[in-house]
Design a protein around this motif. Structure first.
Motif, PDB file in Angstrom:
ATOM      1  N   THR A   1      -6.804  -1.727  -1.588  1.00 28.58           N
ATOM      2  CA  THR A   1      -5.772  -2.751  -1.446  1.00 28.58           C
ATOM      3  C   THR A   1      -6.170  -4.063  -2.119  1.00 28.58           C
ATOM      4  OG1 THR A   1      -6.660  -3.530   0.680  1.00 28.58           O
ATOM      5  CG2 THR A   1      -5.063  -1.741   0.756  1.00 28.58           C
ATOM      6  N   CYS A   2      -5.136  -4.865  -2.414  1.00 30.13           N
ATOM      7  CA  CYS A   2      -5.311  -6.252  -2.860  1.00 30.13           C
ATOM      8  C   CYS A   2      -6.184  -6.355  -4.114  1.00 30.13           C
ATOM      9  CB  CYS A   2      -5.892  -7.118  -1.736  1.00 30.13           C
ATOM     10  SG  CYS A   2      -4.857  -7.198  -0.280  1.00 30.13           S
TER      11      CYS A   2
ATOM     12  N   SER B   1      -1.491  -0.953  -0.680  1.00 28.14           N
ATOM     13  CA  SER B   1      -0.700  -2.176  -0.563  1.00 28.14           C
ATOM     14  C   SER B   1      -1.272  -3.301  -1.423  1.00 28.14           C
ATOM     15  CB  SER B   1      -0.629  -2.624   0.901  1.00 28.14           C
ATOM     16  OG  SER B   1      -1.911  -2.825   1.440  1.00 28.14           O
ATOM     17  N   TYR B   2      -0.369  -4.025  -2.048  1.00 29.26           N
ATOM     18  CA  TYR B   2      -0.676  -5.202  -2.871  1.00 29.26           C
ATOM     19  C   TYR B   2      -1.604  -4.877  -4.045  1.00 29.26           C
ATOM     20  CZ  TYR B   2       1.812  -7.519   0.800  1.00 29.26           C
ATOM     21  OH  TYR B   2       2.798  -7.865   1.678  1.00 29.26           O
TER      22      TYR B   2
ATOM     23  N   PRO C   1      -0.751  -4.120  -7.755  1.00 31.28           N
ATOM     24  CA  PRO C   1       0.399  -4.084  -8.680  1.00 31.28           C
ATOM     25  C   PRO C   1       0.413  -2.799  -9.515  1.00 31.28           C
ATOM     26  CG  PRO C   1      -0.713  -6.213  -8.755  1.00 31.28           C
ATOM     27  CD  PRO C   1      -1.604  -5.296  -7.973  1.00 31.28           C
TER      28      PRO C   1
ATOM     29  N   GLU D   1       3.372  -1.130   0.136  1.00 31.40           N
ATOM     30  CA  GLU D   1       3.920  -2.479   0.321  1.00 31.40           C
ATOM     31  C   GLU D   1       3.394  -3.420  -0.761  1.00 31.40           C
ATOM     32  OE1 GLU D   1       5.997  -5.349   2.988  1.00 31.40           O
ATOM     33  OE2 GLU D   1       5.818  -3.174   3.090  1.00 31.40           O
ATOM     34  N   GLY D   2       4.300  -4.180  -1.369  1.00 29.39           N
ATOM     35  CA  GLY D   2       3.894  -5.209  -2.313  1.00 29.39           C
ATOM     36  C   GLY D   2       3.283  -4.687  -3.590  1.00 29.39           C
ATOM     37  N   CYS D   3       3.604  -3.468  -3.993  1.00 24.63           N
ATOM     38  CA  CYS D   3       3.031  -2.892  -5.219  1.00 24.63           C
ATOM     39  C   CYS D   3       3.852  -3.239  -6.465  1.00 24.63           C
ATOM     40  CB  CYS D   3       2.917  -1.372  -5.082  1.00 24.63           C
ATOM     41  SG  CYS D   3       1.689  -0.851  -3.872  1.00 24.63           S
ATOM     42  N   GLN D   4       4.948  -3.964  -6.273  1.00 21.77           N
ATOM     43  CA  GLN D   4       5.801  -4.389  -7.383  1.00 21.77           C
ATOM     44  C   GLN D   4       6.321  -3.202  -8.195  1.00 21.77           C
ATOM     45  OE1 GLN D   4       4.001  -7.638  -9.633  1.00 21.77           O
ATOM     46  NE2 GLN D   4       2.796  -8.262  -7.844  1.00 21.77           N
TER      47      GLN D   4
ATOM     48  N   ARG E   1       8.775  -5.167  -0.466  1.00 20.49           N
ATOM     49  CA  ARG E   1       8.265  -6.037  -1.535  1.00 20.49           C
ATOM     50  C   ARG E   1       8.087  -5.290  -2.859  1.00 20.49           C
ATOM     51  NH1 ARG E   1       6.765 -10.850   0.911  1.00 20.49           N
ATOM     52  NH2 ARG E   1       6.453 -10.695   3.164  1.00 20.49           N
ATOM     53  N   ASN E   2       9.023  -4.402  -3.159  1.00 17.39           N
ATOM     54  CA  ASN E   2       9.093  -3.761  -4.471  1.00 17.39           C
ATOM     55  C   ASN E   2      10.446  -4.097  -5.091  1.00 17.39           C
ATOM     56  OD1 ASN E   2       6.532  -2.134  -4.714  1.00 17.39           O
ATOM     57  ND2 ASN E   2       7.294  -1.293  -2.784  1.00 17.39           N
TER      58      ASN E   2
ATOM     59  N   PRO F   1      12.593  -2.827   0.605  1.00 18.33           N
ATOM     60  CA  PRO F   1      12.891  -4.184   0.122  1.00 18.33           C
ATOM     61  C   PRO F   1      14.397  -4.456   0.112  1.00 18.33           C
ATOM     62  CG  PRO F   1      12.497  -2.738  -1.741  1.00 18.33           C
ATOM     63  CD  PRO F   1      12.251  -1.904  -0.505  1.00 18.33           C
TER      64      PRO F   1
END
Length: 507
Positions: free
Chosen positions: A334-335, A361-362, A364, A390-393, A419-420, A446
């Motif tokens: 992650t991150c 998650s997070y 990109p 989550e948040g992987c764009q 958050r995509n 999202p």
């Protein structure tokens, strides 16, 4: 007839000298026997009276009936009769002493009294006849050991009953003068370390060979690596099953801890959180990752790997994954940034073929082909229970690569996809592909791109009817349980996915 307190106090020495069965035979009257089987006032008063006379308590330990040992120890512990505790631990008649469940927070003077008694036994050539102790457990476990009703203590504390409560890990082989095992869970987060922990470390270090310090869970919050290394030099490394390291530099961590990590042969859970790096030398990073990967060749029982701030492994992840010996159940990367070759390797190695939990998650992924991720989902479809993207764009144009694999994950219970970047049509397609996921109980999605304004914030006038439309699409294929579409926590009702909600529609 029930004995008064004065009679019990006078009778206490006889209670200490005779087995429980003999005590009952001293009372021919059935009513007296029945009163003894009632709540154990006789035992309590006898123990209290015995502890009033420390000299009598010390002299009685060798002859103390097993049925009285636990209540008397608890009485001495609660009243902090340190001299009695020192003596009692020298004649401990059970193989385990789960002190951590009795002493939730270590008390220095109590710990000193017990360790002083243990020292006297461990340094003797001929140990006391009744002493059976093999494991001193300072973890908060096994409360049932102390919760047994006094009337049943004689049975429950028999060697047979005690051995049934012990695990193979906690009980060393029987044999004369086996090293005493001290179990503790350690969280190093203060400088200097906790006074009790420092005293225990020093006590163990001075008795090397006589005592093995075993730590099933070790958490380190400190940036200075030297404090962690001091702990690892004292702990029996093959006892560590869960290791969490936070706030350290990756290069220093690999260089300084490599030799310790490879000896943790029973490690099952490994967590690196917020470990930063300061080098931009790609060749150096590659060499360090290869050195770190060699550690995994020794970890045959590893089940869970979590790396937060995974950027250090960008471009080198395969060097790590290919060294995994045991099929993982939980993988969290992650991150940070991963390259396409990093994502590609996830579906290529058998160690990731039985995942139950996958968290990216997070990280990109908008510039990465998701076909390897789709292949991984197909590979773990029979076992995967949690999927967090989550948040992987992720862009809606990439979605088709993972939908076939996702739709096969029949065991999936949790799916985070917020958050995509998704259009309404893409979200509808995604929801339809979850029709066969009957176990799905928590899911997040999202807000569709059409509902976002120029500042990439939700326009609620546009979003509300779109969300209702998405919910209708979903209900056509299955009935949702807990579902979040749009920002979380939800501005409309304040709920968030972590809360215990049976259903969240908010439409």
């Amino acid at each position: 007839m029930v004995l008064g307190e004065d009679e019990v106090i006078a009778f206490a020495p006889r209670v200490m000298r005779f087995p429980w069965v003999c005590l009952l035979e001293c009372f021919p009257c059935k009513s007296i026997r029945m009163s003894i089987r009632a709540p154990p006032r006789l035992l309590e008063l006898a123990g209290q009276s015995l502890l009033r006379d420390q000299a009598l308590a010390v002299s009685a330990m060798e002859e103390l009936p097993r049925v009285l040992y636990l209540p008397l120890f608890m009485e001495a512990f609660s009243r902090r009769h340190f001299e009695a505790l020192t003596v009692m631990v020298q004649a401990w008649p059970f193989t385990r002493l789960p002190l951590g469940s009795l002493m939730k927070t270590l008390h220095l003077e109590t710990l000193k009294a017990l360790l002083e008694g243990l020292h006297m036994v461990l340094t003797q050539k001929d140990r006391p006849r009744r002493w059976k102790l093999q494991v001193l457990d300072l973890r908060d476990v096994d409360e049932n050991f102390w919760a047994v009703q006094p009337g049943a203590w004689a049975l429950s504390c028999s060697p047979e009953a005690t051995s049934m409560r012990q695990t193979a890990e906690d009980c060393p082989r029987m044999g004369e003068h086996q090293p005493l095992k001290v179990f503790i869970d350690i969280c190093v987060k203060e400088i200097p370390q906790d006074e009790c922990l420092r005293y225990l470390f020093r006590w163990v270090y001075q008795r090397r060979g006589l005592v093995h310090l075993c730590c099933s869970k070790l958490v380190n919050y400190l940036t200075p690596i030297k404090y962690l290394r001091k702990s690892l030099k004292i702990i029996h490394l093959d006892s560590i099953q869960e290791l969490e390291i936070r706030n350290m530099s990756w290069p220093r961590l690999i260089r300084k801890l490599h030799c310790y990590l490879k000896e943790m042969k029973n490690l099952r859970k490994l967590i690196f959180s917020r470990c930063h790096h300061y080098t931009s030398d790609n060749d150096l990073e590659g060499r360090l990752v290869a050195k770190f990967g060699s550690v995994f060749l020794r970890l045959e029982h590893l089940q869970s790997l979590k790396i937060k701030l995974v950027t250090f492994f960008s471009g080198h992840l395969e060097q790590l994954i290919r060294c995994l010996q045991n099929p993982l159940e939980n993988l969290e990367l992650t991150c940070g940034y991963l390259l396409e070759e990093d994502v590609k390797c996830l579906s290529q190695y058998p160690s990731l073929g039985y995942l139950k939990h996958l968290n990216l998650s997070y990280v990109p992924l908008f510039r990465v082909s998701l076909e390897p991720l789709g292949a991984l989902l197909e590979k773990v479809a029979a076992t995967l229970e949690t999927l967090i993207l989550e948040g992987c764009q992720i862009h809606y144009s990439q979605l088709s690569a993972i939908l076939p694999g996702l739709s096969c994950c029949s065991q999936l219970t949790t799916f985070y996809f917020g958050r995509n970047f998704m259009s309404v049509d893409a979200l509808k397609d995604l929801l339809r592909h979850t029709s066969g996921l009957s176990k799905l109980s928590l899911e997040t999605y999202p807000a569709p791109d059409e509902s976002l304004n120029s500042l990439v914030r939700v326009d609620w006038e546009i979003f509300t009817p779109l969300r209702a439309e998405l919910m209708r699409t979903l209900r056509e294929v299955r009935q949702p349980r807990r579902i979040f579409i749009g920002p979380t926590p939800c501005p409309s009702c304040g709920s968030s996915p972590s809360e215990e909600l049976e259903l969240h529609l908010c439409c």
